[in-house]
Write a protein that holds these residues in place. Structure first.
Motif, mmCIF file in Angstrom:
data_model
loop_
_atom_site.group_PDB
_atom_site.id
_atom_site.type_symbol
_atom_site.label_atom_id
_atom_site.label_comp_id
_atom_site.label_asym_id
_atom_site.label_seq_id
_atom_site.Cartn_x
_atom_site.Cartn_y
_atom_site.Cartn_z
ATOM 1 N N THR A 131 24.135 63.629 49.720
ATOM 2 C CA THR A 131 25.416 63.221 50.304
ATOM 3 C C THR A 131 25.761 64.172 51.444
ATOM 4 O O THR A 131 25.555 65.384 51.338
ATOM 5 C CB THR A 131 26.545 63.260 49.254
ATOM 6 N N THR A 132 26.300 63.628 52.524
ATOM 7 C CA THR A 132 26.640 64.445 53.684
ATOM 8 C C THR A 132 27.735 63.762 54.493
ATOM 9 O O THR A 132 28.006 62.576 54.292
ATOM 10 C CB THR A 132 25.404 64.665 54.580
ATOM 11 N N ASN A 133 28.352 64.526 55.386
ATOM 12 C CA ASN A 133 29.300 63.926 56.332
ATOM 13 C C ASN A 133 28.670 63.737 57.709
ATOM 14 O O ASN A 133 29.354 63.446 58.680
ATOM 15 C CB ASN A 133 30.555 64.802 56.469
ATOM 16 N N ASP A 134 27.352 63.903 57.778
ATOM 17 C CA ASP A 134 26.637 63.838 59.054
ATOM 18 C C ASP A 134 25.677 62.644 59.049
ATOM 19 O O ASP A 134 24.677 62.641 58.319
ATOM 20 C CB ASP A 134 25.859 65.134 59.271
ATOM 21 N N LEU A 135 25.975 61.646 59.859
ATOM 22 C CA LEU A 135 25.134 60.454 59.919
ATOM 23 C C LEU A 135 23.713 60.780 60.368
ATOM 24 O O LEU A 135 22.749 60.165 59.916
ATOM 25 C CB LEU A 135 25.762 59.428 60.859
ATOM 26 N N ARG A 136 23.574 61.772 61.239
ATOM 27 C CA ARG A 136 22.235 62.145 61.714
ATOM 28 C C ARG A 136 21.372 62.657 60.562
ATOM 29 O O ARG A 136 20.174 62.363 60.491
ATOM 30 C CB ARG A 136 22.341 63.208 62.807
ATOM 31 N N LEU A 137 21.971 63.421 59.654
ATOM 32 C CA LEU A 137 21.215 63.910 58.502
ATOM 33 C C LEU A 137 20.843 62.754 57.578
ATOM 34 O O LEU A 137 19.724 62.706 57.046
ATOM 35 C CB LEU A 137 22.034 64.953 57.741
ATOM 36 N N MET A 138 21.755 61.802 57.378
ATOM 37 C CA MET A 138 21.431 60.623 56.575
ATOM 38 C C MET A 138 20.206 59.914 57.127
ATOM 39 O O MET A 138 19.285 59.553 56.392
ATOM 40 C CB MET A 138 22.629 59.662 56.561
ATOM 41 N N LEU A 139 20.196 59.735 58.444
ATOM 42 C CA LEU A 139 19.069 59.071 59.088
ATOM 43 C C LEU A 139 17.777 59.859 58.924
ATOM 44 O O LEU A 139 16.717 59.298 58.614
ATOM 45 C CB LEU A 139 19.370 58.890 60.577
ATOM 46 N N ARG A 140 17.858 61.163 59.114
ATOM 47 C CA ARG A 140 16.652 61.982 59.038
ATOM 48 C C ARG A 140 16.050 61.952 57.642
ATOM 49 O O ARG A 140 14.823 61.885 57.478
ATOM 50 C CB ARG A 140 16.979 63.415 59.455
ATOM 51 N N VAL A 141 16.906 62.008 56.618
ATOM 52 C CA VAL A 141 16.392 61.969 55.245
ATOM 53 C C VAL A 141 15.784 60.599 54.955
ATOM 54 O O VAL A 141 14.719 60.489 54.339
ATOM 55 C CB VAL A 141 17.516 62.298 54.240
ATOM 56 N N ALA A 142 16.442 59.532 55.399
ATOM 57 C CA ALA A 142 15.898 58.184 55.197
ATOM 58 C C ALA A 142 14.562 58.022 55.926
ATOM 59 O O ALA A 142 13.610 57.455 55.375
ATOM 60 C CB ALA A 142 16.894 57.136 55.677
ATOM 61 N N LEU A 143 14.482 58.513 57.162
ATOM 62 C CA LEU A 143 13.249 58.397 57.938
ATOM 63 C C LEU A 143 12.111 59.215 57.328
ATOM 64 O O LEU A 143 10.928 58.949 57.591
ATOM 65 C CB LEU A 143 13.498 58.836 59.383
ATOM 66 N N ALA A 144 12.465 60.206 56.515
ATOM 67 C CA ALA A 144 11.451 61.017 55.828
ATOM 68 C C ALA A 144 11.118 60.427 54.454
ATOM 69 O O ALA A 144 10.633 61.143 53.566
ATOM 70 C CB ALA A 144 11.942 62.448 55.680
#
Length: 292
Positions: free
Chosen positions: A218-231
Motif C-alpha cells: 500500500t502506498t500514496n504514490d501511484l508511480r510506486l504502485m505502477l513499478r511494483v505491478a510492472l515487476a
C-alpha cells in the motif's frame, strides 16, 4: 502596527525561508527579518521560530497568517485585475492522478504563452479548501469538487481499471469477477498513513459495489504502485490514463473492464469571484482551448 509588514510575514509563511521570501518580494533578507521582528514587537508575540536550518510559524503566527490569507488574496486579485496582462504567481493544488494536467504538455504550452506567469504546482491528494490555503485554483475529479466552486472540465470522462502483467496472470490466473481479487496479491493506494486503503469500486447490472481488498503493498504514490505491478508484484488499480502507455506496449493487461464504466473526469476549479485575476483567467482559457 505598520500594516506594510504583513506581506513580509505572508511571504515567509509561504516560502518557509527568509531569503526566498526576500527574493520573491524584491527586498533584502535583512529587510524581511527585521520587518518580521518589528511585527512581533508590535504584537508582543513570537510569530516565527528561527533556527540555523529552518524557519516555521509559531501557533500565534499560524493564526495570524490564516486570518490574513483570504483578505490579502482578495486584495491581490483586485489589484491584478487592473492589469490586463497575465502576470504573477499562480498557485495550484493538483491531485496526483490528474494525468492530463500533470503530463507536461498542457503546462509547458501555458508557460510558453504566458512568460510573466510563474506557475507553482503542489501535487497533493489531501482534500481541503483551497481559499484559506492561499491557492488560486485546484484540479480534482468533478464529483468531489465543492458546489460553491466554478469548475472547468479537463479532457473527457475518466475510467478506473485493474491491471497486472502477463507473467503475474500466468502464475496466478486472471480474476473473472471483482470479488476474485480477494484471493490475489493486490497493490493499493491510500491518501495518508492514518487512513485505510482505498476501496476498489465497481458496477454490476447498474448497481455500484465495492471490494475491500487487503493490499500486500500500500502506498500514496501511484508511480510506486505502477513499478511494483510492472515487476510482476500483483494487481493494481487506478485511472486508465495513468496506465494507458503500459497497456499500449503490452507491459500491463487491463482487467475487469466490464465492471468499470466511465465517470465524470477532472476539472480545474476556482472560487466564484466577481473579478478573476488575469493570470487565472489565462489558465482557464488555456484549459478550455486545450480541451477543444
Amino acid at each position: 502596527m505598520d500594516l506594510n509588514l504583513l506581506p513580509l510575514l505572508l511571504a515567509v509563511a509561504e516560502e518557509r525561508n527568509f531569503r526566498a521570501a526576500a527574493d520573491r518580494l524584491g527586498v533584502t533578507r535583512s529587510a524581511v527579518s527585521q520587518g518580521v521582528r518589528r511585527l512581533e514587537d508590535a504584537l508582543g508575540q513570537q510569530l516565527v521560530a528561527r533556527t540555523t536550518r529552518s524557519v516555521r510559524l509559531t501557533e500565534a503566527g499560524e493564526r495570524l497568517v490564516e486570518s490574513l490569507r483570504t483578505p490579502m488574496g482578495a486584495l491581490q486579485s483586485a489589484l491584478e485585475a487592473r492589469d490586463e496582462v497575465p502576470r504573477g504567481r499562480l498557485r495550484l493544488a493538483v491531485t496526483s492522478i490528474a494525468e492530463e494536467f500533470l503530463s507536461g504538455p498542457l503546462l509547458a504550452r501555458f508557460a510558453e504563452r504566458y512568460p510573466a506567469v510563474t506557475v507553482d504546482v503542489t501535487v497533493t491528494d489531501e482534500e481541503f479548501d483551497i481559499v484559506p490555503r492561499g491557492y488560486d485554483a485546484g484540479v480534482r475529479l468533478g464529483e468531489v469538487i465543492e458546489q460553491d466552486m466554478i469548475a472547468v472540465s479537463i479532457g473527457g470522462p475518466q475510467r478506473e481499471i485493474a491491471a497486472a502483467t502477463t507473467a503475474y496472470l500466468a502464475r496466478h490466473g486472471a480474476p473473472a469477477h471483482p470479488r476474485d481479487l480477494l484471493a490475489h496479491r493486490c497493490i493499493g493506494w491510500r491518501p495518508a498513513p492514518e487512513t485505510a486503503p482505498w476501496r476498489w469500486e465497481f458496477v454490476e447490472n447498474g448497481r455500484p459495489f465495492a471490494v475491500t481488498v487487503e493490499p500486500q503493498v500500500t502506498t500514496n504514490d501511484l508511480r510506486l504502485m505502477l513499478r511494483v505491478a510492472l515487476a510482476d508484484g500483483g494487481i493494481t488499480f487506478g485511472p486508465w490514463d495513468c496506465f494507458k502507455a503500459h497497456f499500449d506496449n503490452g507491459a500491463l493487461v487491463p482487467l475487469l473492464g466490464e465492471y468499470l464504466p466511465p465517470f465524470t473526469g477532472f476539472s480545474l476549479y476556482y472560487p466564484q469571484r466577481q473579478h478573476i485575476a488575469p493570470k487565472l483567467r489565462a489558465l482557464v482559457d488555456h484549459v478550455r482551448s486545450w480541451r477543444g
